[in-house]
Design an enzyme around this catalytic site. Structure first.
Site: not given
Length: 391
Positions: A79, A142
């Site tokens: 991500d 994250e």
């Protein structure tokens, strides 16, 4: 297992990943791309999806080759943060343009190029043969709340009896050039939200009101003036920063009824989140006892300070970095938090990745040569690890 037609080039994998618009918490196809590269090597790929009330559902990927020990885990995320103003970018942030020896795109530095280098290094070990297991633990959470990603993956793996012996996180750790810094620990982080309550009133009639602002200012003054420590052998001094002060008063003739502030402490291993929570509340209580009024205070601990003590594992990584880059890296604990804060409860963990100068910025980029070198470093680490040099 179908052997790949040719050795994996980490640049090809990085380009594939960057072209997936995986702005947290959306996957954007990134995990599928990684599966495409890993499954032909014989990796068993498992999607791990987690949810939690009030947070987005998140897809994660656990891919493992082998079932024996020792078990070396690469950890990271696919991500990325939002692109911001897309018109400010020189190139499409999800086109993965290569210009003048640099790969441009969101995630090029943080940290799709490192994930690509994980896969390329693993392919080399699989092709050569080794005894043990290699896994990739890749989250899509994250850059988001960090609730439905690495932490829950680790809990689920532990619940079914899987053990990670050592872990390397591929966050961008270097400062000026690839090889200059390895992270062997991280400071902890605690946020505090303070609301001081008074009584609203007219400024011309202060005896009919109770202004909370002086109490808030005194609380912040005392918190800010306190020296938490002078640092330790492995950590810089802890620091408290006031990050917001807000009264929300648009009038000049009104005494406000509430005043708010937010603080953050980045702390070393002289403290815990709980001890700092207790200390801050003692300061707030003391001011309240002296000046009256009331307050509420909420805290959230993002992570505790930790250190992977220097030893064979850190030496293996430092030697691999120097072997490939010619630079003896600094072993550091500087910077913010990372998912290593979760991993440290399960296995020794160290971080090494690309230079961090452009991460989260417009025109984020990474050097093509550096991406190739990073895969070489990871390969050298794996070869040394399975030769028994981490124990």
């Amino acid at each position: 297992m179908t052997a790949p037609a040719k050795p994996y080039d980490p640049l090809d994998i990085a380009v594939d990943l960057i072209r997936c618009p995986s702005v947290t918490p959306e996957d954007g196809g990134a995990l599928g791309v990684l599966e495409k590269w890993l499954e032909p090597l014989g990796f068993i790929c498992e999607r791990m999806r987690f949810s939690d009330e009030g947070t987005p559902d998140v897809d994660n990927l656990y891919a493992r080759y082998g079932s024996g020990s020792p078990h070396f885990c690469f950890a990271g995320h696919t991500d990325v943060v939002p692109v911001g103003d897309a018109d400010a970018w020189t190139f499409d942030p999800f086109a993965a343009d290569i210009r003048d020896g640099r790969l441009y795109g969101r995630g090029a530095a943080d940290m799709k190029s490192a994930v690509a280098s994980f896969a390329a290094a693993a392919e080399r070990l699989v092709s050569a043969g080794f005894q043990g297991s290699i896994s990739l633990l890749i989250t899509g959470d994250e850059e988001g709340p960090g609730i439905n990603g690495t932490k829950k993956m680790l809990e689920a793996l532990a619940a079914r009896g899987e053990t990670i012996d050592h872990c390397l996180v591929g966050e961008p750790t270097c400062v000026d050039k690839l090889g200059d810094m390895v992270k062997v620990g991280r400071r902890g982080s605690i946020n505090g939200w303070l609301t001081v309550t008074g009584t609203q009133g007219h400024v011309a009639y202060p005896h009919l009101a109770d202004n909370p602002v002086p109490r808030l200012l005194e609380m912040l003054r005392r918190l800010d003036a306190h020296v938490l420590d002078e640092g330790t052998d492995h950590f810089q001094p802890s620091n408290l920063e006031v990050t917001t002060v807000d009264v929300g008063n648009t009038a000049t003739n009104v005494i406000p009824g509430t005043a708010r502030a937010t603080v953050n402490i980045r702390f070393n291993d002289r403290h815990t989140g709980a001890s700092l929570d207790t200390w801050m509340r003692s300061v707030l209580d003391a001011v309240t006892a002296e000046m009256g009024g009331s307050y509420t205070f909420k805290t959230s601990i993002s992570g505790e300070a930790f250190i992977t003590e220097p030893g064979p594992f850190s030496a293996l990584i430092a030697e691999a970095v120097e072997q490939v880059t010619g630079i003896a890296p600094e072993l550091s604990t500087t910077g913010g938090t990372s998912d290593a804060r979760f991993i440290r409860a399960y296995a020794p963990v160290i971080e090494f990745g690309l230079p961090n100068a452009t991460m989260h910025k417009v025109d984020e980029n990474a050097g093509v040569d550096e991406i190739g070198q990073l895969a070489d470093v990871y390969e050298a680490i794996l070869r040394g690890y399975f030769a028994g040099r981490a124990s």
